[in-house]
Design an enzyme around this catalytic site. Sequence first.
Site, PDB file in Angstrom:
ATOM      1  N   TYR B 439       0.948  -1.351  -0.024  1.00 40.51           N
ATOM      2  CA  TYR B 439      -0.148  -0.115  -0.107  1.00 40.51           C
ATOM      3  C   TYR B 439       0.801   1.189   0.077  1.00 40.51           C
ATOM      4  O   TYR B 439       2.002   1.178   0.116  1.00 40.51           O
ATOM      5  CB  TYR B 439      -1.037   0.036   1.236  1.00 40.51           C
ATOM      6  CG  TYR B 439      -0.923  -0.248   2.573  1.00 40.51           C
ATOM      7  CD1 TYR B 439       0.459   0.358   3.015  1.00 40.51           C
ATOM      8  CD2 TYR B 439      -1.622  -0.420   3.451  1.00 40.51           C
ATOM      9  CE1 TYR B 439       0.977   0.135   4.464  1.00 40.51           C
ATOM     10  CE2 TYR B 439      -1.539  -0.426   4.662  1.00 40.51           C
ATOM     11  CZ  TYR B 439      -0.199  -0.125   5.322  1.00 40.51           C
ATOM     12  OH  TYR B 439      -0.016  -0.138   6.579  1.00 40.51           O
ATOM     13  N   GLU B 440       0.312   2.589  -0.292  1.00 41.74           N
ATOM     14  CA  GLU B 440       0.736   3.644  -0.327  1.00 41.74           C
ATOM     15  C   GLU B 440       1.835   3.808  -1.498  1.00 41.74           C
ATOM     16  O   GLU B 440       2.903   4.355  -1.337  1.00 41.74           O
ATOM     17  CB  GLU B 440       1.590   3.901   0.927  1.00 41.74           C
ATOM     18  CG  GLU B 440       0.782   4.849   2.123  1.00 41.74           C
ATOM     19  CD  GLU B 440      -0.170   5.825   1.396  1.00 41.74           C
ATOM     20  OE1 GLU B 440      -1.327   5.754   1.914  1.00 41.74           O
ATOM     21  OE2 GLU B 440       0.019   6.672   0.497  1.00 41.74           O
ATOM     22  N   GLY B 441       1.366   3.014  -2.598  1.00 39.32           N
ATOM     23  CA  GLY B 441       2.028   2.970  -3.666  1.00 39.32           C
ATOM     24  C   GLY B 441       3.262   1.806  -3.622  1.00 39.32           C
ATOM     25  O   GLY B 441       3.879   1.752  -3.031  1.00 39.32           O
TER      26      GLY B 441
END
Lengths: 779, 597
Positions: B439-441
Amino acid sequence: MSAFKKVAVLGSGVMGGGIAAHVANAGIPVMLLDIVPQGANNRNQLAEAALGRLKKTNPAALMSDRAAGLIQPGNFEDDLSRIGDCDWIVEAVIERVDLKQELYRKVAAAMKPTAIVSSNTSTIPLGTLVEGLPEAFANRFAITHFFNPPRYMRLLEVVKGPRTEDDVLPALRRFGDVALGKAVIDCKDTPGFVGNRIGIFWSTVAMSQAMSLGLTVEEADSVVGKPMGIPKTGIFGLGDLTGIDLAPHVSASMLKLLPPDDPYCKIYDANGQLAQTIQWMIGQGLTGRKGKGGFYRQDKAADGSRTRLTLDYATRTYRPTRRAELASVKAARKGLRALVEHPDKGGQYAWAVLSRVLAYAAELAPEIANSIADVDTAMKTGYAWKWGPFEQLDLVGPKWFADRLRAEGKPVPRLIEAVGAGTFYKEEGAARLIFTPEGRYAELKPAAGAWKLADVKRGKQPVLSNKGASIWDLGDGVACLELHTKMNAIDANIVAMVREAAKLDKKGFKALVIGHDGDNFSVGANIGLGLFAANTAMWPVIEQNIKEGQDAYRALRNAPFPVVGAPSGMALGGGCEILMHCDAVQAHAESYIGLVEVGVGLIPGWGGTTTLLTRWMQNAKRPQGPMPAISQAFEIIGTAQVARSAAEAKEKLLLRPSDGITMNRDRVLADAKAKALAMVPGYKPAEPAEIFLPGATARTALAMAVEGFRLQGKATPHDVTVMAALARVLSGGDVDILDPVKETDLLALERAVFLSLIKTNATLDRIEHMLTTGKPLRN
Amino acid sequence: MPSYNAPLRDMRFVLHEVLGVGNYQNLPGFEDASPDTVDAVIEEGAKFAQEVLQPINQSGDREGCKWDAGNVTTPKGFKEAYKQYCEGGWTGLTSLKEYGGQGLPYYVGVLLSEIVTSANMAWGMYPGLSHGAYEAIAAHGSDELKKTYLPKLVSGEWTGTMNLTEPHCGTDLGLMRTKAEPQPDGSYRITGTKIFISAGEHDMTDNIVHLVLAKIVGGPEGIRGVSLFIVPKFLPNADGSPGERNGVSCGSIEHKMGIKANATAVLNYDNAKGWLVGKAHKGMRGMFTMMNAARLGVGVQGLGLAEVSYQNGLAYAKERVQGRSLGGIKAPDKAADPIIVHPDVRRMLLTCKAFTEGARMLTYWAGLNVDLAHKHPDAMARREADDLLGLITPIVKAYQTDMGFECANLAMQCLGGHGYIAEWGMEQFVRDARIAQIYEGANGVQALDLVGRKLPANMGRSLRTFFHPLDAFLKEQAADAAMKDFIGPLLRAFGRLQQATALIAEKGMADAEEAGAASSDYLRLFALTAVGWMWAKMARVAIDKLAAGGGEDPGFYRTKLATARFFMERMLPDTASLQQKIQAGKRTLMELDAAAF
């Protein structure tokens, strides 16, 4: 070099003044005469005012102070009697036949019989101008039509009348070509000659079609702009530049002269949206950049911020400028054909313009010019098109073009029918062929002494080549080093090829020319790659690059054969340094040379600092003591001066007094080759110089000067750092005035100082700013 | 059952002895952060994490969140822990005083979140996301929005979320479908579905503030038409209390591999009322503010999980007796030697230890630069901090989460079969750590961000903030024989990084696929060099301290030096193989047609 030893220009308006300035640029004395204004105290008022303007115009009309001194202002009443020693008399007064003829009669009385008289008229036929004038005058008369500004626009159209004697045109052509550096084309005596005949039709079509197809001004300019090989102003932007108020005069005179069945008369609609819009604009004072704006304008808000506005011609109101985003313009990256085949309105517009203009040019060519090459030359050099009409036809394919005209039920010009599935130009081996109106191909040979490198390269292989540079055989034992990176920025490939070039005697060559056909000789070192190396602290790599550049350039100078630089356009930074290491330079007059490294927070590190200093130190004319020479070099490098002509470069010793200047771009390489060959007998490389420099005392003096600049606000904090670093090299570092400084010592100092500067944040910020904005950062 | 003790000694070492954060106290925004205050804060935070959060980590995982008709119940104890956390003022630790925060520097928050993550990652994400929402509103929101929402987020009364992902679009937000229709009163009506919304619905507060990306109807296509909105679960009354229910509902929560105690919600927006944050169509700008902070925060999660995994793996390795040392019996009084005698067990433990301590320094340094980028009075210093942060953020996020997962695995390995058994708690760390790489890229996207955006930005200017001081450090230390073990290997790694950067700058500019092919290896090469530099700096301090007698605990510094040597000899050399892979280029990656796989 010139058959004309003295020239007179009659009429000191924009064109007359510009022509006089350019004759002076060629080193020839020129009288600039005009009327005596009613009640004037100063009888030379008009010509003197013109001269004053010429000294200030931007871009400069004059190439040097010396050229300005060659212009002698005067007036028609007192000075016409003095034109008896002029070889050429150019008339550039207002476009009125009666006034011109009145003047011609006076000229006829004062001129010597062998002199040539020509008019710079752009619209009046030659036949009309000499009607009723004595035979002796008509025999010596022709038209020489320059484009504005005369120094920079290369086209010169010449027209001969039935009574003009046979020696007149060759003399004008030769002078125009060699002395003035123009692309001279012979035109027939038809309205607007070649350039304006097609150019005026083109601009009218381009603007009116934009309006009838409903494109915004920005959209039209994004199409009739770079994608179609037109200067990036685009068609409406060009109108703003040349002046909107000019349009009605131009169209009126063309309408008067052209037969009513000429396509121009058919497309011109006095009640149409274009004519009406222009009339309204003139009424509002919206005459373009010189007026209150035109199709574009800048609005300045109270806070000083500027907004660019565009005219919405439909509502006659201004709105913020919007970037045009047409898919066809993106498609145009694949070529002109992709643009005109694109279905969106940009593609339709491009075709509407292209089809009309090319058909018009093809239809007219045999009637107005001697060859289609002249038509192409006229549009490229008079209107700054990238490709002439016939070159454009070759780009899209003449047959494809004809088929599409036919499919639309439009007539196909005879010349295009004739070329069939072929092209107007083609290459066969080393020969370049051109299609003639007679329906066959003829070889297109460059004139003697006026060839391009492309003519040498055609059908041949280079002696040596890499991604950045190539070496070609020019014949007669002379080689040519061609640079061919983007903007000819110098990278490791070019440096490697310079190293190879210095060894060309091993391959049997006896001289080397460095030059090419590109617009700019070289914009300097590729600082983009250098910046990445510096940002990542790759100092040894940078140091090695500097050393390799110095070594390669010195090898060039020390080579056992003469090396002649042949620049045109910009030769900046590392490009300038190549020239400084040549044994001689044959420069195009329009060469813009300078050591501009301080603009990016550096000093010239490839021997430029050392060489310029040495030149000033060894300058025979310099006053006693080293300081004046050091100060000169300090000022030229420290303020990043760029000479705005080859003549000015000589004044700064960026070129030597003995270096040559060629006015015609197409003659630079041939002249350079001749110069190189002339140097071959008994050639010996120059000895490395030894000079005496004062060390710390000179630095103190320069530091005081810099402090002065700083206090006046002329030097930024980082300027002070850079100039101190420069002063360190120019003073010779830590030396005693009594010990000679060797060239190698100075080069080592250059390297050390260069490295110390490139490690600073402020220098790296300058480089970044230059690369991203194209402008220097004043930090 | 696993245990956790915050590594306070090591934290203080990095903060005070190496970074010298006390030196910044004269800068605006740092005034209250005296070394004593910072120490007191982390000690209190550690106590809270160890006593309140850690005990409900394993139970929270087992129990998970429960969804029922749009309502989500968090595991037992979560709500109470959150209440205590708010009462302790922890939610507003680094928020501005004008909104009720304590106004401490950002880096103090980084320390706290390491501790909280180590103790209970799933719980930590509830207040963690609130702080992201706080940052976005504080940076881009109107005064009215700030007045309405910031005090509630700072006090913890309400929590916040970030809504980016939709069922068909994650990395490529230009494909977004959620739309916003302008209303006459200046507000918007938001309609669409958002998924993967962490802390998207729960029972810990009586309101939730969703920050939502959506496209204003009639705006530009693609990513340039995305705007940011505040959409509260309950519309605030004039007095600030939650009023009418807004048109947002939780359709379900996901069943996940890890962080089971954090609710990952599907949120349905149906004509929900929202307000624009920042300018129309400039939503990505606001979102980037949140994302940069969030990416750093995720990097901290990698660190936090590596730390707690290591602590438990180590404890087991010291206690568990099994077999005899290869070098001769070490515990003759016992039936067997503790397994920590074995070289390979030591390899695993030292990898965890060298990573965590090195990454801790890297993380805190990055955190300090967040403060400098915002608060330094000198514009050039702010720019440099911001450049460095831009460069280092994808590295911290990707490298530290990859290593967080690897260390959790290595520590689990130390427990043998027991590591695989839920009661021991080790497999939970592995499962929890895994999400941080995604997550978060995703980490691949971080690598692309590094080579595609951060490297070329401003003609490579950001690189200067890393390469120049490192180059200067190497030159400065080169002459010192005591630093030989550290400077030599670091110099080699640095040279590899320089060459790889030049290669990517040259090849990648001409062919973006070349840059893409090199990206992950390049990020790892960069990260190893960065952590190597951190270790060299720590070694420098340790050498100086030992030369001055070592103070109360010379053993601490000797251990530092030994760990630094381990990193230099057994972790940093990976840079050589990474460089080779980078030089290989894209050919073998791109050769096969999709059908040939």
